[in-house]
Design a protein around this motif. Structure first.
Motif, PDB file in Angstrom:
ATOM      1  N   ALA A  26       0.683  -1.173   0.100  1.00 56.65           N
ATOM      2  CA  ALA A  26      -0.074   0.127  -0.137  1.00 56.65           C
ATOM      3  C   ALA A  26       0.905   1.251   0.037  1.00 56.65           C
ATOM      4  O   ALA A  26       0.503   2.246  -0.808  1.00 56.65           O
ATOM      5  CB  ALA A  26      -0.861  -0.108   1.348  1.00 56.65           C
ATOM      6  N   LEU A  27       1.849   1.245   0.762  1.00 55.39           N
ATOM      7  CA  LEU A  27       2.885   2.398   1.090  1.00 55.39           C
ATOM      8  C   LEU A  27       3.466   2.756  -0.561  1.00 55.39           C
ATOM      9  O   LEU A  27       3.573   3.894  -0.919  1.00 55.39           O
ATOM     10  CB  LEU A  27       3.958   2.203   2.017  1.00 55.39           C
ATOM     11  CG  LEU A  27       4.925   3.181   2.208  1.00 55.39           C
ATOM     12  CD1 LEU A  27       4.092   4.607   2.608  1.00 55.39           C
ATOM     13  CD2 LEU A  27       6.030   2.775   3.022  1.00 55.39           C
ATOM     14  N   GLU A  28       3.858   1.725  -1.193  1.00 57.93           N
ATOM     15  CA  GLU A  28       4.616   1.751  -2.639  1.00 57.93           C
ATOM     16  C   GLU A  28       3.443   2.162  -3.649  1.00 57.93           C
ATOM     17  O   GLU A  28       4.099   2.938  -4.539  1.00 57.93           O
ATOM     18  CB  GLU A  28       5.369   0.684  -2.723  1.00 57.93           C
ATOM     19  CG  GLU A  28       6.097   0.795  -4.058  1.00 57.93           C
ATOM     20  CD  GLU A  28       7.175   1.675  -4.397  1.00 57.93           C
ATOM     21  OE1 GLU A  28       7.500   2.173  -5.190  1.00 57.93           O
ATOM     22  OE2 GLU A  28       7.521   2.249  -3.028  1.00 57.93           O
ATOM     23  N   LEU A  29       2.306   1.737  -3.413  1.00 64.23           N
ATOM     24  CA  LEU A  29       1.315   2.033  -4.454  1.00 64.23           C
ATOM     25  C   LEU A  29       0.569   3.313  -4.130  1.00 64.23           C
ATOM     26  O   LEU A  29      -0.341   3.686  -5.145  1.00 64.23           O
ATOM     27  CB  LEU A  29       0.217   0.948  -4.501  1.00 64.23           C
ATOM     28  CG  LEU A  29       1.018  -0.492  -4.981  1.00 64.23           C
ATOM     29  CD1 LEU A  29      -0.045  -1.410  -4.821  1.00 64.23           C
ATOM     30  CD2 LEU A  29       1.227  -0.378  -6.468  1.00 64.23           C
ATOM     31  N   GLY A  30       1.011   4.119  -3.335  1.00 64.69           N
ATOM     32  CA  GLY A  30       0.298   5.287  -3.010  1.00 64.69           C
ATOM     33  C   GLY A  30      -1.039   5.343  -2.269  1.00 64.69           C
ATOM     34  O   GLY A  30      -1.801   6.203  -2.370  1.00 64.69           O
ATOM     35  N   LEU A  31      -1.257   4.151  -1.811  1.00 62.15           N
ATOM     36  CA  LEU A  31      -2.874   3.864  -0.977  1.00 62.15           C
ATOM     37  C   LEU A  31      -2.683   4.206   0.541  1.00 62.15           C
ATOM     38  O   LEU A  31      -1.476   4.129   1.164  1.00 62.15           O
ATOM     39  CB  LEU A  31      -3.121   2.432  -1.404  1.00 62.15           C
ATOM     40  CG  LEU A  31      -3.172   1.966  -2.886  1.00 62.15           C
ATOM     41  CD1 LEU A  31      -3.472   0.357  -2.951  1.00 62.15           C
ATOM     42  CD2 LEU A  31      -4.305   2.751  -3.534  1.00 62.15           C
ATOM     43  N   PRO A  32      -3.649   4.384   1.253  1.00 58.71           N
ATOM     44  CA  PRO A  32      -3.578   4.313   2.488  1.00 58.71           C
ATOM     45  C   PRO A  32      -2.793   3.197   3.219  1.00 58.71           C
ATOM     46  O   PRO A  32      -3.324   2.106   2.678  1.00 58.71           O
ATOM     47  CB  PRO A  32      -5.291   4.650   2.876  1.00 58.71           C
ATOM     48  CG  PRO A  32      -5.800   5.100   1.582  1.00 58.71           C
ATOM     49  CD  PRO A  32      -4.841   4.492   0.458  1.00 58.71           C
TER      50      PRO A  32
END
Length: 309
Positions: free
Chosen positions: A155-161
């Protein structure tokens, strides 16, 4: 019998402790390294993962005791249906080879979430294996916690919460599969045929016998996933590939026999991770124009299980 060959390509080794305990910069760098591995190979080794060696060794010991039981005793806990996906599977029941041309030479025991009203786990009698249930559930929970941390890195790398996958994958819809590949005089077989996994990710604890191979980027070369002490092999599954709109690679892998390995038993422990049954799998934000129609996670899993058993 497959020859173990040196490969110019190696599966990345990721120090996951940097995500679990590092600074903000270290966490971001670890997440990037991890996601890059899944984009290219669909596989990574994870070290410093937080699952204790004591617990891992206890799980190995209990599984060995279980598979040493007489077949008639194990068959009392026989796997019943794709919907439940729990219990014992004898040698030959599952055929993973995508062309259905190779019968797998392995037996398995599957454990799901404890306390399901509809699908209960099928435990061996306590008088036979008094610690088996407790150790299995403790190990299951440790893997569940680790899998959520890996998804948070995604999530962090994909720009998600950071908690994006917690919401869709937090209902503990995961299965622990204990696998036993018996020793044999026949050195020509493949222990598990070429296949991909079905869910989000798989956490694999393997012993030191070896034999796991991953298809290389050229689509022809097999890369040995040589056992690394205290490391998990973690791979991306078909559902995560679909969820990320093919950003991640769900890669083909198999288990073969190297010279002399056919004379040894092999044990491995695959923790298969899946979203909540009603989670709708559709193209994630930041993953391009959707290639696939939405599908419920359980419908995806049931289709895969129905077509391999």
């Amino acid at each position: 019998m497959a020859e173990k060959k040196e490969s110019a390509v190696e599966i990345p080794v990721v120090d996951f402790g940097k995500f679990l305990h590092g600074s903000e910069e270290e966490r971001k760098a670890c997440a990037t390294e991890l996601v890059n591995a899944y984009k290219q190979y669909g596989f990574a080794y994870i070290v410093n993962h937080g699952v204790s060696k004591e617990l891992r060794e206890s799980m190995r010991e209990q599984a060995a005791k279980y598979f040493a039981l007489p077949l008639e005793e194990k068959m009392k806990m026989d796997w019943v249906s794709p919907e439940s996906n729990r219990g014992y599977s004898c040698i030959g029941r599952e055929v993973l080879d995508m062309e259905k041309s190779v019968q797998d030479i392995k037996e398995m025991f599957e454990v799901g979430k404890e306390g399901e009203d509809k699908f209960e786990n099928r435990w061996p009698p306590e008088e036979l294996l008094p610690e088996f249930k407790a150790v299995s559930l403790q190990y299951w929970k440790a893997c569940f916690n680790l899998h959520l941390e890996i998804l948070r890195a995604f999530a962090l790398e994909l720009g998600l919460p950071l908690d994006f996958f917690d919401k869709g994958c937090g209902a503990e819809n995961n299965n622990l599969r204990m696998l036993h590949y018996p020793a044999t005089e026949n050195h020509t077989f493949i222990r598990a045929g070429p296949h991909t996994d079905y869910g989000t990710i798989t956490l694999l604890m393997q012993d030191d016998v070896g034999g796991l191979e991953v298809l290389g980027p050229d689509g022809e070369t097999w890369i040995p996933a040589t056992p690394i002490e205290d490391a998990y092999v973690v791979n991306c599954g078909d559902l995560m590939k679909r969820w990320t709109n093919d950003t991640f690679n769900s890669n083909v892998h198999r288990v073969v026999c190297y010279p002399g390995a056919h004379l040894k038993e092999r044990y491995s422990f695959a923790y298969f991770c899946n979203p909540n049954k009603d989670t709708m799998i559709e193209c994630l934000p930041n993953c391009g124009e959707p290639k696939y129609p939405p599908i419920k996670a359980f419908d995806h899993l049931l289709y895969k299980l129905t077509h391999t058993h």
